[in-house]
Every structure is written in structure tokens, then in C-alpha cells.
Design a protein around this motif. Structure first.
Motif, mmCIF file in Angstrom:
data_model
loop_
_atom_site.group_PDB
_atom_site.id
_atom_site.type_symbol
_atom_site.label_atom_id
_atom_site.label_comp_id
_atom_site.label_asym_id
_atom_site.label_seq_id
_atom_site.Cartn_x
_atom_site.Cartn_y
_atom_site.Cartn_z
ATOM 1 N N GLY A 354 0.807 -1.215 0.000
ATOM 2 C CA GLY A 354 0.000 0.000 0.000
ATOM 3 C C GLY A 354 0.835 1.257 0.000
ATOM 4 O O GLY A 354 1.969 1.284 -0.486
ATOM 5 N N THR A 355 0.274 2.325 0.571
ATOM 6 C CA THR A 355 0.889 3.648 0.555
ATOM 7 C C THR A 355 1.317 4.050 1.958
ATOM 8 O O THR A 355 1.091 3.326 2.928
ATOM 9 N N THR A 356 1.936 5.226 2.048
ATOM 10 C CA THR A 356 2.368 5.760 3.337
ATOM 11 C C THR A 356 2.056 7.249 3.394
ATOM 12 O O THR A 356 1.858 7.894 2.353
ATOM 13 N N THR A 357 2.016 7.786 4.596
ATOM 14 C CA THR A 357 1.846 9.236 4.762
ATOM 15 C C THR A 357 3.175 9.915 5.073
ATOM 16 O O THR A 357 3.202 11.121 5.325
ATOM 17 N N ASN A 358 4.267 9.150 5.045
ATOM 18 C CA ASN A 358 5.591 9.737 5.315
ATOM 19 C C ASN A 358 6.101 10.407 4.041
ATOM 20 O O ASN A 358 6.950 9.883 3.328
ATOM 21 N N LYS A 359 5.540 11.584 3.763
ATOM 22 C CA LYS A 359 5.824 12.296 2.515
ATOM 23 C C LYS A 359 6.735 13.485 2.781
ATOM 24 O O LYS A 359 6.671 14.122 3.830
ATOM 25 N N ASN A 360 7.559 13.790 1.793
ATOM 26 C CA ASN A 360 8.414 14.969 1.845
ATOM 27 C C ASN A 360 8.390 15.591 0.455
ATOM 28 O O ASN A 360 8.619 14.897 -0.533
ATOM 29 N N ASP A 361 8.092 16.889 0.365
ATOM 30 C CA ASP A 361 8.045 17.517 -0.957
ATOM 31 C C ASP A 361 8.795 18.841 -0.960
ATOM 32 O O ASP A 361 9.131 19.396 0.087
ATOM 33 N N VAL A 362 9.058 19.338 -2.160
ATOM 34 C CA VAL A 362 9.775 20.602 -2.320
ATOM 35 C C VAL A 362 9.275 21.300 -3.576
ATOM 36 O O VAL A 362 8.855 20.652 -4.545
ATOM 37 N N ASP A 363 9.268 22.622 -3.550
ATOM 38 C CA ASP A 363 9.147 23.415 -4.767
ATOM 39 C C ASP A 363 10.176 24.535 -4.689
ATOM 40 O O ASP A 363 10.805 24.748 -3.646
ATOM 41 N N LEU A 364 10.371 25.219 -5.793
ATOM 42 C CA LEU A 364 11.419 26.234 -5.888
ATOM 43 C C LEU A 364 10.811 27.566 -6.307
ATOM 44 O O LEU A 364 10.137 27.651 -7.334
ATOM 45 N N SER A 365 11.048 28.599 -5.507
ATOM 46 C CA SER A 365 10.715 29.962 -5.919
ATOM 47 C C SER A 365 11.945 30.563 -6.590
ATOM 48 O O SER A 365 13.075 30.345 -6.132
ATOM 49 N N PHE A 366 11.734 31.322 -7.666
ATOM 50 C CA PHE A 366 12.864 31.844 -8.433
ATOM 51 C C PHE A 366 12.512 33.202 -9.026
ATOM 52 O O PHE A 366 11.341 33.500 -9.291
ATOM 53 N N SER A 367 13.522 34.031 -9.221
ATOM 54 C CA SER A 367 13.315 35.321 -9.877
ATOM 55 C C SER A 367 12.784 35.076 -11.283
ATOM 56 O O SER A 367 13.344 34.269 -12.029
ATOM 57 N N ASN A 368 11.707 35.777 -11.645
ATOM 58 C CA ASN A 368 11.130 35.529 -12.970
ATOM 59 C C ASN A 368 10.830 36.798 -13.750
ATOM 60 O O ASN A 368 10.126 36.751 -14.759
ATOM 61 N N ASN A 369 11.367 37.924 -13.283
ATOM 62 C CA ASN A 369 11.179 39.168 -14.029
ATOM 63 C C ASN A 369 12.484 39.949 -13.999
ATOM 64 O O ASN A 369 12.860 40.492 -12.958
ATOM 65 N N PRO A 370 13.194 40.011 -15.120
ATOM 66 C CA PRO A 370 14.478 40.717 -15.131
ATOM 67 C C PRO A 370 14.337 42.217 -14.922
ATOM 68 O O PRO A 370 15.322 42.897 -14.641
ATOM 69 N N ASN A 371 13.112 42.713 -15.038
ATOM 70 C CA ASN A 371 12.892 44.151 -14.909
ATOM 71 C C ASN A 371 12.486 44.567 -13.502
ATOM 72 O O ASN A 371 12.575 45.737 -13.155
ATOM 73 N N VAL A 372 12.019 43.590 -12.689
ATOM 74 C CA VAL A 372 11.601 43.868 -11.313
ATOM 75 C C VAL A 372 12.169 42.769 -10.423
ATOM 76 O O VAL A 372 11.730 41.620 -10.485
ATOM 77 N N ASP A 373 13.125 43.117 -9.578
ATOM 78 C CA ASP A 373 13.850 42.110 -8.801
ATOM 79 C C ASP A 373 12.976 41.340 -7.820
ATOM 80 O O ASP A 373 13.286 40.205 -7.462
ATOM 81 N N THR A 374 11.883 41.944 -7.361
ATOM 82 C CA THR A 374 11.106 41.332 -6.281
ATOM 83 C C THR A 374 10.098 40.294 -6.762
ATOM 84 O O THR A 374 9.539 39.564 -5.945
#
Length: 550
Positions: A354-374
Motif C-alpha cells: 500500500g501507501t504511506t503518509t511519510n511524505k516529503n516535498d519541495v518546490d522552488l521559488s525563483f526570480s522571474n522578471n528581469p525588470n523587477v527584482d522582487t
């Protein structure tokens, strides 16, 4: 009629869109036109909002692909004109340092729009060159562009502005991506119009996560999207962000990366092992922890030793450019984070497929506008799963069903020797013994069957175990050792046990034989037997004497 040579178009054409120049209308006969069009082909998932600002206006020659009668356009402010003149003057000064006398460029103290455009042409800047990008980046500063702009209309995968006045245009990607979109904006584009076409080339990062798993029989480790481990055993997670090669990255003054990691309740965070960046074709570079005087990675406050899940923590690199040369930055690179963790007593345990609930996940935030740094984008999540197993054990009397309390057992991992003894703590919630990490208070190496006969143990990884009875209840024979095999194949959030796996055992104790004791019934029997022997002997003696007398 003053003309601006085609070189000016090449100098400021199609910045960061991967376009090597502009596409102008061509004809067998020269023609001067005053209206043109802009077409951008863009199949991005999110519908784009492109606006065109006229920097220079003028008449467009379809043969020479140049503008004549150049004036300042309606899309640039006085502040923008001054900023552009300053940048052009800076580049002219540098150019003249190495130019021959006849090739030196002259720019007056109060240049006209035509003077500025001619100076740009004379600089002979290549498309997408550093100098050309610097011209476009002038307009990142607020107040350099006016409110007069032309919106490009969406038509399928194309965005068009038709019948607009010819000139040099800055095209801005003003799309409101919001947060957390796995997309990036386009840098400012300077384009000459006659009839201009461009196709954006965007690249966005991806992130993957892997978990360390031991190969069978301790023959090394491997990485994947699932693993199995003992509770309390330290192992590693690996996060990898890939930023593909992209010349347009040069437009980012700063490039921020944030790993957003999430751990379930059954996991405990231990420590960071390493953070590295590896440019394409080069060796890895270690990124240290940030200090007051040096750049580095920074952890969220909750990422501390022994922090238990559920836990959402972050690792931030404020500007990855601090660790890469300009060439390495645009050439593509990988950022890898390796950290240590372990399963804890709250981990979900499997005793069936079967399955487990022992999960670990990740996502990545990244700069996506060369004209606005934030502004930041975000990748989709990547998940891994960690399994751990249990054996349901029952102690019974000889009938195989009646529970027998008080039998003690020692569990060995692998061969039966003292170094392989396992330690456990009783977990009332789970009604089982749970593997105890070294140093756990109250840990024991002998477990006892409870009133219901249970002495189940859990938090195990793949392997072979020996269950040995070390304390036998009075009146019962010591049971033979029981060998338990746990074999499992797992991938993602699914596990299947192998055919030789045992996840349930019953240990039966048979009663011992009842031998006689001194002072008991056995003594009476012996006395009776002795009296009988004496009586028989007396009878035999009497018979013998009578025969002799006869």
C-alpha cells in the motif's frame, strides 16, 4: 534627409528574446513608409500583456532598413531621454578610447534625437550584446517611459500591433503573473519598426527531490523517489534546482532562489550537509551559510536540529550570481542542497502492500522578471516517500490461541550476536514496541508479551531479523528462534512486499513435563512400592522355610 543606418537597428533590436535582429518588410523596390506592425509569437501558458513604447519616431526605408527624420518618440519621457543620452555617452567614451581618429564618435553636449540614434548606430553594437542590453535596461528605471503606449492584441499564439507609426520601440512584457507561476517574464525589447517580428525564448528552472535508500544487504546507497528506513536511522534528502543555459539571464541583476521544503509528521529535521552550485562543464562550488560579512544560504528559523514535522522550512540564496562568473551564470547551472533527517515514532508503518503518509516535498521559488527584482515564480512540487515496516507478534500457550503474558524476547538484526541487539520503547498509542534510536530514555533490548500476548515491534527497514525468547514463563519450554524476513519493492508512494516477507508471527510455548517431587504424592507411591517388596520378600522366605521342614 538625415538617415540612421541599419547598424542602429541591430544595436538595440530584440534584446533577450533570442532574436538576432529585426524582420523588416522587404521589396524589390525601395520604399519609405510611415506605418508598420509588430508581431510577437508567444505560446506561453499564461496569456501575455505586451505594450510597445515609441522611443524614436521616423520614416522607415524598406531597402536600407533604417529610419530617417528621427525625432524623440511619444513613449519616452524627458527623464528617459536624459537617461538614454547618459548611457550612450558612457558607451561612446569607452568606444573612443580604442577607436582610430577617423572612427571616433562625436556626441554634442545637447544632442538631438537624431544625434543619439546616429551615435548608437556608430557604436555598432551587436544584437543581444552587453552594450545593447545596457541601452534597454535604461528603461527599468521608473519615470523613463510615458503613459503613451500601444497594447499588442492577442491572436492565437501571436500578439500584434498593426498600423502603428514607424520608429524604434521598447516592448514591455507587462503580464501580471502573480506569485507562484512556473513562468518567467521577458526582458525589455527594443525593436525597429517597419514590420517587426520576434519570438520569445524563455527558460525557467526546475526542481527535483530524491531520498537516500540503502541497497539490499548493505551494499551501498542509491537515490530515488522512495526509500525505507528504521525509525531513528539518519538518512539524507537531496534537492536539485536546474537553471538551464539562457543568454537572457544576463538581464537579471540579482537572481534569487528559495527551496520550499515540507516534511510530514513522521519525519524529523536534523541538519544541512552541503549546499553547492555546479556550473555546466565545471566543478561544484560550495555555498556556505550566510554571515554578516559574506553571502551564502540562509535557513528559516524553524530549521533546527530535532525539529519534528509537520514542518515547512526554507533555504534561501538571495543572489546566486554571487557565486558564479557572468559566463557561468548564463551557461546553465545546478544548485544542490543535501540535508539529513530521520523517521520518528509518529511515522506511518506498513505491514501490508500500500501507501504511506511519510511524505516529503519541495518546490522552488525563483526570480522571474528581469525588470523587477522582487517578482518570483514557483515550480511545481516534487515528492518523495519514506517507508518503514512492522511485524505483528503474538505469544500463546500450546493451543496457539490463548495469550501468554510475560515471555521476554530479544530481536537481532542480522546475525544473532550482542552487537546486533535492537532497542525498543513501548508505545501505548501504537500498542507496539517501536525501534528506539541510540540514547532514547527508557529503551530496552528485551521486550515482553503483554496480557493480550502482543509483543509487536515496528519501525523496521528491509532485512532479516531473529526473534529469540530470552525469558520463558514458568512451566513452559523455551520456544525456538523465529527468523523474520522483510523484503519490499517501493516506487513513489507504493510498496509491495516480496513473497518471502513475514509481517505476522505467532510464538507458541508448550508446557514442560511434570516430574515427581520429594514429599509429594510420589513419596507415597514409593513407600507403597517398598512395602509391597518387603511383603513379597517375607512370603518368599516363609515358603522356603516350609519346604525345608518338609
Amino acid at each position: 534627409m538625415k538617415k540612421v543606418w541599419k547598424g542602429a537597428a541591430a544595436a538595440i533590436a530584440a534584446l533577450s528574446l533570442g532574436v538576432t535582429g529585426f524582420v523588416g518588410a522587404t521589396s524589390a523596390y525601395a520604399e519609405t513608409v510611415t506605418t508598420g506592425s509588430i508581431t510577437i509569437t508567444d505560446d506561453a501558458t499564461t496569456a501575455r500583456a505586451y505594450n510597445a513604447y515609441q522611443i524614436f519616431e521616423g520614416e522607415y526605408d524598406t531597402e536600407t532598413e533604417a529610419l530617417s527624420n528621427v525625432e524623440w518618440g511619444k513613449g519616452i519621457t524627458a527623464a528617459g531621454q536624459a537617461a538614454l543620452i547618459t548611457e550612450v555617452r558612457t558607451q561612446v567614451t569607452e568606444f573612443n578610447k580604442t577607436a582610430t581618429t577617423e572612427n571616433r564618435i562625436t556626441l554634442s553636449d545637447t544632442p538631438t534625437a537624431a544625434d543619439v540614434a546616429k551615435a548608437i548606430a556608430d557604436l555598432r553594437l551587436g544584437a543581444n550584446s552587453a552594450g545593447a542590453k545596457a541601452l534597454a535596461n535604461v528603461f527599468k528605471t521608473a519615470g523613463t517611459l510615458s503613459s503613451t503606449k500601444t497594447a499588442l492584441a492577442k491572436d492565437g499564439d501571436q500578439y500584434k500591433a498593426e498600423g502603428i507609426a514607424t520608429g524604434y520601440y521598447l516592448i514591455e512584457d507587462s503580464t501580471n503573473l502573480g506569485d507562484n507561476k512556473h513562468e518567467a517574464k521577458t526582458s525589455f525589447l527594443l525593436q525597429v519598426v517597419g514590420d517587426a517580428e520576434a519570438t520569445p525564448k524563455r527558460e525557467v528552472p526546475t526542481v527535483t527531490k530524491e531520498v537516500e535508500d540503502e541497497k539490499n544487504e548493505g551494499t551501498g546507497t542509491e537515490w530515488g523517489d522512495s526509500a525505507d528506513h528504521e525509525i531513528g536511522e539518519e538518512f539524507r534528502f537531496k534537492l536539485n534546482a536546474n537553471v538551464p543555459a539562457n543568454a537572457n539571464l544576463a538581464d537579471y541583476a540579482t537572481y534569487k532562489l528559495v527551496f520550499n521544503d515540507s516534511m510530514s509528521a513522521g519525519l524529523t529535521w536534523n541538519s544541512i550537509e552541503s549546499v553547492t552550485v555546479k556550473p555546466t562543464g565545471a566543478s561544484s562550488i560550495t555555498i556556505p551559510a550566510k554571515t554578516a560579512s559574506a553571502a551564502g544560504y540562509e535557513l528559516s528559523d524553524n530549521a533546527v536540529a530535532d525539529a519534528t514535522g509537520p514542518l515547512a522550512w526554507t533555504l534561501t540564496i538571495a543572489n546566486i550570481r554571487d557565486f558564479l562568473s557572468a559566463e557561468q551564470f548564463v551557461g546553465g547551472f545546478d544548485v544542490t542542497v543535501t540535508y539529513k533527517a530521520q523517521l520518528n515514532a509518529d511515522a506511518y508503518v506498513n505491514d501490508a502492500n500500500g501507501t504511506t503518509t511519510n511524505k516529503n516535498d519541495v518546490d522552488l521559488s525563483f526570480s522571474n522578471n528581469p525588470n523587477v527584482d522582487t517578482e518570483m515564480g514557483k515550480t511545481p512540487k516534487d515528492e518523495v516517500y519514506v517507508f518503514t515496516f512492522k511485524v505483528n507478534a503474538l505469544k500463546t500457550k500450546g493451543d496457539g490461541t490463548t495469550a501468554l503474558e510475560g515471555a521476554g524476547f530479544t530481536i537481532y538484526k542480522g546475525e544473532k550476536n550482542d552487537s546486533n541487539k535492537m532497542s525498543f520503547v513501548w508505545n501505548a498509542t501504537k500498542n507496539a514496541y517501536v525501534v528506539a534510536p541510540a540514547g532514547t530514555q527508557g529503551a530496552v533490548t528485551e521486550v515482553f508479551s503483554k496480557a493480550d500476548g502482543n509483543f509487536s515491534f515496528q519501525g523496521l527497514e528491509e532485512g532479516t531479523y531473529i526473534v529469540s525468547e530470552t525469558t520463558t514463563p514458568a512451566g513452559y519450554n523455551t520456544a525456538a528462534d523465529t527468523t523474520v524476513v522483510i523484503g519490499a519493492n517501493h516506487s513513489g508512494n507504493n510498496v509491495e512486499f516480496t513473497q518471502d516477507t513475514t509481517t505476522s508471527i505467532t510464538v507458541i510455548n508448550t508446557p514442560g513435563s511434570s516430574l515427581p517431587e520429594t514429599g509429594g504424592m510420589g513419596t507415597t507411591i514409593l513407600y507403597a512400592a517398598g512395602a509391597a517388596i518387603v511383603l513379597i520378600a517375607g512370603i518368599g522366605l516363609a515358603v522356603t522355610l516350609r519346604r525345608r521342614q518338609a
